[in-house]
Scaffold this motif. Structure first.
Motif, PDB file in Angstrom:
ATOM      1  N   MET A 169      -4.834  -0.248  -5.573  1.00 53.64           N
ATOM      2  CA  MET A 169      -6.238   0.122  -5.676  1.00 53.64           C
ATOM      3  C   MET A 169      -6.303   1.533  -6.261  1.00 53.64           C
ATOM      4  SD  MET A 169      -6.805  -1.310  -1.829  1.00 53.64           S
ATOM      5  CE  MET A 169      -8.582  -1.173  -1.642  1.00 53.64           C
ATOM      6  N   LYS A 170      -6.711   1.618  -7.533  1.00 53.39           N
ATOM      7  CA  LYS A 170      -6.713   2.899  -8.229  1.00 53.39           C
ATOM      8  C   LYS A 170      -7.510   3.949  -7.454  1.00 53.39           C
ATOM      9  CE  LYS A 170      -4.322   2.227 -12.056  1.00 53.39           C
ATOM     10  NZ  LYS A 170      -3.116   3.009 -12.377  1.00 53.39           N
ATOM     11  N   HIS A 171      -6.925   5.152  -7.371  1.00 54.46           N
ATOM     12  CA  HIS A 171      -7.517   6.302  -6.698  1.00 54.46           C
ATOM     13  C   HIS A 171      -7.610   6.121  -5.183  1.00 54.46           C
ATOM     14  CE1 HIS A 171      -8.730   7.201 -10.792  1.00 54.46           C
ATOM     15  NE2 HIS A 171      -9.437   6.102 -10.815  1.00 54.46           N
ATOM     16  N   HIS A 172      -6.934   5.105  -4.625  1.00 50.72           N
ATOM     17  CA  HIS A 172      -7.188   4.759  -3.232  1.00 50.72           C
ATOM     18  C   HIS A 172      -5.907   4.495  -2.444  1.00 50.72           C
ATOM     19  CE1 HIS A 172      -9.800   2.047  -0.353  1.00 50.72           C
ATOM     20  NE2 HIS A 172      -9.030   2.911   0.291  1.00 50.72           N
ATOM     21  N   GLY A 173      -5.232   3.388  -2.700  1.00 49.94           N
ATOM     22  CA  GLY A 173      -4.068   3.005  -1.911  1.00 49.94           C
ATOM     23  C   GLY A 173      -3.629   1.613  -2.287  1.00 49.94           C
ATOM     24  N   VAL A 174      -3.113   0.870  -1.323  1.00 50.13           N
ATOM     25  CA  VAL A 174      -2.638  -0.479  -1.598  1.00 50.13           C
ATOM     26  C   VAL A 174      -3.086  -1.442  -0.511  1.00 50.13           C
ATOM     27  CG1 VAL A 174      -0.610   0.167  -2.962  1.00 50.13           C
ATOM     28  CG2 VAL A 174      -0.423  -0.009  -0.465  1.00 50.13           C
ATOM     29  N   MET A 175      -3.134  -2.704  -0.879  1.00 48.26           N
ATOM     30  CA  MET A 175      -3.376  -3.797   0.054  1.00 48.26           C
ATOM     31  C   MET A 175      -2.245  -4.798  -0.102  1.00 48.26           C
ATOM     32  SD  MET A 175      -5.470  -5.206   2.325  1.00 48.26           S
ATOM     33  CE  MET A 175      -7.130  -4.596   2.036  1.00 48.26           C
ATOM     34  N   VAL A 176      -1.660  -5.184   1.022  1.00 49.11           N
ATOM     35  CA  VAL A 176      -0.597  -6.191   1.046  1.00 49.11           C
ATOM     36  C   VAL A 176      -1.102  -7.389   1.833  1.00 49.11           C
ATOM     37  CG1 VAL A 176       1.725  -6.721   1.879  1.00 49.11           C
ATOM     38  CG2 VAL A 176       1.253  -4.485   0.858  1.00 49.11           C
ATOM     39  N   ALA A 177      -1.064  -8.556   1.222  1.00 49.65           N
ATOM     40  CA  ALA A 177      -1.530  -9.783   1.871  1.00 49.65           C
ATOM     41  C   ALA A 177      -0.353 -10.712   2.086  1.00 49.65           C
ATOM     42  CB  ALA A 177      -2.589 -10.473   1.011  1.00 49.65           C
TER      43      ALA A 177
END
Length: 267
Positions: free
Chosen positions: A185-193
């Motif tokens: 997620m640009k400028h934000h972080g990550v999501m792992v599903a």
């Protein structure tokens, strides 16, 4: 930075009532609580958390309506199996004390609703992955073996739109994920599903390791050398074939070590 959840009608969620269509005391639910709590503790140990702002969720076993999530105000290292909340996809807390953090609800509830295959979702601002999310272009360059675990599984959310404080932003993030397992997620972080807690933890751990090594390689100023595409694709398939068994063993080992160290995650 964190926000208490307030629903669109102005009401805050209320921890009253219990579900009637699922047994919250079932052994499978207890196991899910313990495994998810262990992941919070492990993430804290590895420096994956950021204050009280990040969040993990897991759909309850046998349910497509209720999910576990951490309550607002607890750092990852404070989370225990019994402190986890049970929420429904509409934002009601049906078991547990407290309420979820607002962005936790709007991201996770909308993701689980839009993508039923996503049984577990881990969102962090862990430093090495977030550093690559802040950079221009694709985050991973497929130059290291660990990174190849994620080859063909990554999506990029380029449309940062501020805090996720409404259904629309949660829906946008879910759409950006699509069929991927990892979203930078640009400028934000990550999501792992993931399909289960063990595989989500395994991916979260190795994603940050892959990002760390890449950042360190980039810091040398030397040009990175990507793995040839055909080899990358083949290696990724080999890794994926063994992932369910390896991930289960990885989490089991980590939980044994937590218990041996006296970490009270399972209380």
């Amino acid at each position: 930075m964190a926000h208490t959840l307030t629903l669109n009608n102005g009401a805050t969620t209320s921890p009253h009532g219990r579900t009637t269509d699922i047994d919250l005391d079932a052994p499978a639910v207890r196991t899910a609580r313990e495994e998810l709590a262990a992941c919070f503790r492990l993430a804290a140990m590895h420096g994956f958390e950021e204050g009280i702002c990040n969040h993990f969720s897991a759909m309850l076993p046998g349910s497509d309506r209720y999910f576990l999530v951490n309550p607002f105000g607890l750092a990852f290292e404070e989370v225990t199996a019994s402190s986890l909340l049970v929420c429904d996809l509409d934002g009601s807390v049906v078991a547990g004390d407290g309420v979820p953090e607002a962005t936790a609800f709007y991201i996770h509830a909308r993701l689980h609703r839009a993508n039923p295959r996503v049984r577990v979702a881990f969102h962090t601002h862990m430093p090495w992955a977030t550093a690559l999310a802040m950079s221009e272009g694709e985050p991973l360059v497929w130059a290291g073996q660990t990174a190849l675990k994620f080859y063909g599984r990554v999506a990029l959310d380029t449309d940062y739109n501020g805090l996720a404080l409404g259904n629309e932003e949660g829906d946008r993030i879910a759409a950006a994920m699509g069929d991927a397992d990892i979203v930078f997620m640009k400028h934000h972080g990550v999501m792992v599903a993931g399909p289960n807690i063990a595989e989500a933890w395994d991916d979260l751990y190795y994603l940050e390791r892959a990002c760390e090594v890449q950042c360190k390689a980039m810091s040398t100023g030397r040009e990175l050398r990507p793995v040839p595409e055909a080899i990358a694709r083949r290696t990724a398939a080999e890794m994926r074939a063994g992932d369910p068994h390896s991930a289960r063993a990885h989490l089991d080992s980590a939980m044994r070590r937590l218990r041996a160290a006296g970490v009270p995650f399972d209380q």
